[in-house]
Design a protein around this motif. Sequence first.
Motif, PDB file in Angstrom:
ATOM      1  N   SER A 187      35.246  43.780  23.116  1.00  0.00           N
ATOM      2  CA  SER A 187      36.190  44.463  23.999  1.00  0.00           C
ATOM      3  C   SER A 187      35.706  44.348  25.434  1.00  0.00           C
ATOM      4  N   LYS A 188      36.601  44.569  26.389  1.00  0.00           N
ATOM      5  CA  LYS A 188      36.252  44.297  27.782  1.00  0.00           C
ATOM      6  C   LYS A 188      36.844  45.359  28.705  1.00  0.00           C
ATOM      7  N   VAL A 189      36.064  45.783  29.730  1.00  0.00           N
ATOM      8  CA  VAL A 189      36.596  46.579  30.825  1.00  0.00           C
ATOM      9  C   VAL A 189      36.612  45.680  32.052  1.00  0.00           C
ATOM     10  N   GLN A 190      37.725  45.661  32.771  1.00  0.00           N
ATOM     11  CA  GLN A 190      37.867  44.709  33.867  1.00  0.00           C
ATOM     12  C   GLN A 190      38.576  45.344  35.055  1.00  0.00           C
ATOM     13  N   LEU A 191      38.038  45.058  36.250  1.00  0.00           N
ATOM     14  CA  LEU A 191      38.706  45.390  37.501  1.00  0.00           C
ATOM     15  C   LEU A 191      39.411  44.124  37.966  1.00  0.00           C
ATOM     16  N   TYR A 192      40.713  44.057  37.726  1.00  0.00           N
ATOM     17  CA  TYR A 192      41.468  42.836  37.981  1.00  0.00           C
ATOM     18  C   TYR A 192      41.616  42.568  39.484  1.00  0.00           C
ATOM     19  N   ALA A 193      41.995  41.349  39.790  1.00  0.00           N
ATOM     20  CA  ALA A 193      42.161  40.947  41.188  1.00  0.00           C
ATOM     21  C   ALA A 193      43.240  41.761  41.887  1.00  0.00           C
ATOM     22  N   ASP A 194      44.232  42.264  41.130  1.00  0.00           N
ATOM     23  CA  ASP A 194      45.301  43.067  41.740  1.00  0.00           C
ATOM     24  C   ASP A 194      44.967  44.552  41.782  1.00  0.00           C
ATOM     25  N   GLY A 195      43.736  44.940  41.356  1.00  0.00           N
ATOM     26  CA  GLY A 195      43.314  46.342  41.444  1.00  0.00           C
ATOM     27  C   GLY A 195      43.471  47.133  40.160  1.00  0.00           C
ATOM     28  N   LYS A 196      44.112  46.559  39.150  1.00  0.00           N
ATOM     29  CA  LYS A 196      44.211  47.273  37.870  1.00  0.00           C
ATOM     30  C   LYS A 196      42.829  47.412  37.250  1.00  0.00           C
ATOM     31  N   SER A 248      35.672  41.619  38.525  1.00  0.00           N
ATOM     32  CA  SER A 248      34.479  41.871  37.720  1.00  0.00           C
ATOM     33  C   SER A 248      34.853  42.453  36.365  1.00  0.00           C
ATOM     34  N   SER A 249      33.994  42.218  35.371  1.00  0.00           N
ATOM     35  CA  SER A 249      34.244  42.745  34.024  1.00  0.00           C
ATOM     36  C   SER A 249      32.929  42.924  33.285  1.00  0.00           C
ATOM     37  N   ILE A 250      32.971  43.747  32.241  1.00  0.00           N
ATOM     38  CA  ILE A 250      31.844  43.954  31.334  1.00  0.00           C
ATOM     39  C   ILE A 250      32.381  43.830  29.913  1.00  0.00           C
ATOM     40  N   THR A 251      31.640  43.123  29.061  1.00  0.00           N
ATOM     41  CA  THR A 251      32.043  42.947  27.673  1.00  0.00           C
ATOM     42  C   THR A 251      31.138  43.759  26.762  1.00  0.00           C
ATOM     43  N   ALA A 252      31.732  44.400  25.766  1.00  0.00           N
ATOM     44  CA  ALA A 252      30.974  45.201  24.796  1.00  0.00           C
ATOM     45  C   ALA A 252      30.226  44.274  23.846  1.00  0.00           C
ATOM     46  N   ASN A 253      28.914  44.263  23.962  1.00  0.00           N
ATOM     47  CA  ASN A 253      28.083  43.469  23.060  1.00  0.00           C
ATOM     48  C   ASN A 253      26.650  43.977  23.143  1.00  0.00           C
ATOM     49  N   LYS A 254      25.763  43.327  22.452  1.00  0.00           N
ATOM     50  CA  LYS A 254      24.383  43.788  22.378  1.00  0.00           C
ATOM     51  C   LYS A 254      23.589  43.499  23.644  1.00  0.00           C
ATOM     52  N   GLU A 294      41.238  48.352  33.554  1.00  0.00           N
ATOM     53  CA  GLU A 294      41.669  48.537  32.175  1.00  0.00           C
ATOM     54  C   GLU A 294      40.553  48.237  31.183  1.00  0.00           C
ATOM     55  N   LEU A 295      40.654  48.889  30.038  1.00  0.00           N
ATOM     56  CA  LEU A 295      39.826  48.599  28.871  1.00  0.00           C
ATOM     57  C   LEU A 295      40.718  47.970  27.819  1.00  0.00           C
ATOM     58  N   THR A 296      40.334  46.788  27.329  1.00  0.00           N
ATOM     59  CA  THR A 296      41.120  46.093  26.317  1.00  0.00           C
ATOM     60  C   THR A 296      40.244  45.737  25.124  1.00  0.00           C
ATOM     61  N   ASP A 297      40.872  45.646  23.948  1.00  0.00           N
ATOM     62  CA  ASP A 297      40.141  45.244  22.751  1.00  0.00           C
ATOM     63  C   ASP A 297      40.021  43.719  22.713  1.00  0.00           C
ATOM     64  N   PRO A 298      39.322  43.161  21.706  1.00  0.00           N
ATOM     65  CA  PRO A 298      39.120  41.700  21.676  1.00  0.00           C
ATOM     66  C   PRO A 298      40.406  40.886  21.668  1.00  0.00           C
ATOM     67  N   SER A 299      41.499  41.482  21.211  1.00  0.00           N
ATOM     68  CA  SER A 299      42.771  40.751  21.191  1.00  0.00           C
ATOM     69  C   SER A 299      43.565  40.912  22.484  1.00  0.00           C
ATOM     70  N   GLY A 300      43.023  41.679  23.433  1.00  0.00           N
ATOM     71  CA  GLY A 300      43.703  41.871  24.703  1.00  0.00           C
ATOM     72  C   GLY A 300      44.597  43.093  24.756  1.00  0.00           C
ATOM     73  N   HIS A 301      44.632  43.877  23.669  1.00  0.00           N
ATOM     74  CA  HIS A 301      45.456  45.083  23.640  1.00  0.00           C
ATOM     75  C   HIS A 301      44.817  46.175  24.496  1.00  0.00           C
ATOM     76  N   ARG A 302      45.606  46.815  25.357  1.00  0.00           N
ATOM     77  CA  ARG A 302      45.076  47.831  26.257  1.00  0.00           C
ATOM     78  C   ARG A 302      44.754  49.122  25.513  1.00  0.00           C
ATOM     79  N   ILE A 303      43.519  49.598  25.678  1.00  0.00           N
ATOM     80  CA  ILE A 303      43.066  50.839  25.056  1.00  0.00           C
ATOM     81  C   ILE A 303      43.104  52.000  26.046  1.00  0.00           C
ATOM     82  N   TRP A 304      42.741  51.711  27.294  1.00  0.00           N
ATOM     83  CA  TRP A 304      42.683  52.751  28.329  1.00  0.00           C
ATOM     84  C   TRP A 304      42.886  52.098  29.678  1.00  0.00           C
ATOM     85  N   ALA A 305      43.463  52.856  30.631  1.00  0.00           N
ATOM     86  CA  ALA A 305      43.644  52.370  32.000  1.00  0.00           C
ATOM     87  C   ALA A 305      43.737  53.553  32.941  1.00  0.00           C
ATOM     88  N   THR A 306      43.407  53.342  34.206  1.00  0.00           N
ATOM     89  CA  THR A 306      43.569  54.400  35.197  1.00  0.00           C
ATOM     90  C   THR A 306      45.051  54.624  35.460  1.00  0.00           C
TER      91      THR A 306
END
Length: 495
Positions: free
Chosen positions: A77-86, A19-25, A88-100
């Motif tokens: 930007s996107k926050v995602q719970l990856y299939a492997d359990g990671k 699952s994921s959520i994207t930052a937008n209006k 993370e919050l990433t910017d539009p280019s995929g750069h990691r901003i924050w992670a558990t």
Amino acid sequence: MAFAVSTTAQRYGNVTLGSSITANKANSSWVSHSGEFAFGFQQIIPGGYLLGIWFNKIPERTVVWSANRDNLVQEGSKVQLYADGKFELTDPSGHRIWATTMSHDRVAYGAMLDTGNFVLANKNSVVLWQSFDEPTDTLLPTQTLNKDGKLVSSFSKTNYSRGRFLFTLQNDGNLVSYTRNFPLDDVIFAYWSTQTVGSGFKLIFNRVGYIFLVAENGTILNYLSSNKALTSEFYQRAILDYDGVFRHYVYPKSSKSSGSRAMAWSTINFIPTNICLRITQDTGSGACGFNSICSFGTDQIPKCDCPFGYSIIDPNDRMSGCKPNFATQKCDGEARGMNHFRFTDMPNTDWPLSDYAYFRVVTEDWCRQNCLDDCFCAVAIYRDEMVIVGRGDILSPMRGLILKDLLGLNIRRLNFKELQVVTDGFKEELGRGSCSIVYKDILKNDNIETVVAVKKVEKMATKGEQEFKVEVCSISKSTFKNLVQLLGYSDEGQN
């Protein structure tokens, strides 16, 4: 007394892997089962999004936790719970901003709980990571603050980045509020504490609205808030506000539970009771910023004002400090321009610990003139025939323009012409140094003659007027066995 939190006993909507959520209006979010809390993005400024948790059933959408408070992300930007359990919050280019920061290989799902806690759990519903363990500036009912846990205030009411104050349960058991050496992480001054070194173990915010510090055996050591407020009737939060005050807020869930309270956040307890008087540090910006005046009103919120002739640096940040609206006085001989300056009286106001000179047994008129004569002087604080002088470039936070008690100088300011006469034109020399000559003198006071030594500075331009005054101040406070007592000084231009 024992407390336990069971995630399996709470209602929640699961967040599945992938699952994921994207930052937008569109403002999509993961909402708790009751709908009272949501996890997702809030737009803080145009183009700037905060990943956080907020109260979801009130118009204010008050944020209680955030992942990227110091680094807002762009739309897309996107926050995602990856299939492997990671997670993370990433910017539009995929750069990691924050992670558990945890091992993610056992994560089976995420959940936004009705307590306001976002968790990652394994297939047996054992919590592997939770937002409650990494608070930003807020605690919620059922949340605890363990040793080495901390809250850092926001910078301002609208800027969620880390600000000027820290609230922490230290490893020694003491619960303390500090001013921070902003923008660095070290602390400056402890302005409140429970004084529980060696005994404090855990800070608890329970379901009925009590906030208290306990020892390891469960004994209650200190109540921070003891006003009962049921979670079934009120939304609640305890926050280290951006002004450094730790406040317990409540918000009625319905008009039936509001009683006399408005349908809005209201304070039921706060610590310390007067932040203006508690912060008396000698460095840092204090409660209201440099050169400002802090006063405490009936609304229990510190009010920050500027002295006459000053204006706030940033109108959007009332704690940003005050800047002068005038050109500062020059220190160049005849071009000082003293006639362009005057005093503004501010009764019952003080700037503590910003002083660079002390004088005792002087008049208010003498105090005014002395400050006008001194191009470094920005404020003179007068009380009980004593004066403290503050330099403009080191004015401490808070507080105003009158005088506190002096540890001061029982010395006289002498007339240079008088010294010329009694020394017979500086005739009898006792000794000399690299930039001064010492002469014999006899001072008369109430028909009592006192033999004194007069040290005449010959190289004033090299030594500097301000350095001379500092030396006078320093010698006047010295009481060494082989150092004679300083009785007075003369300071007239180059003499």
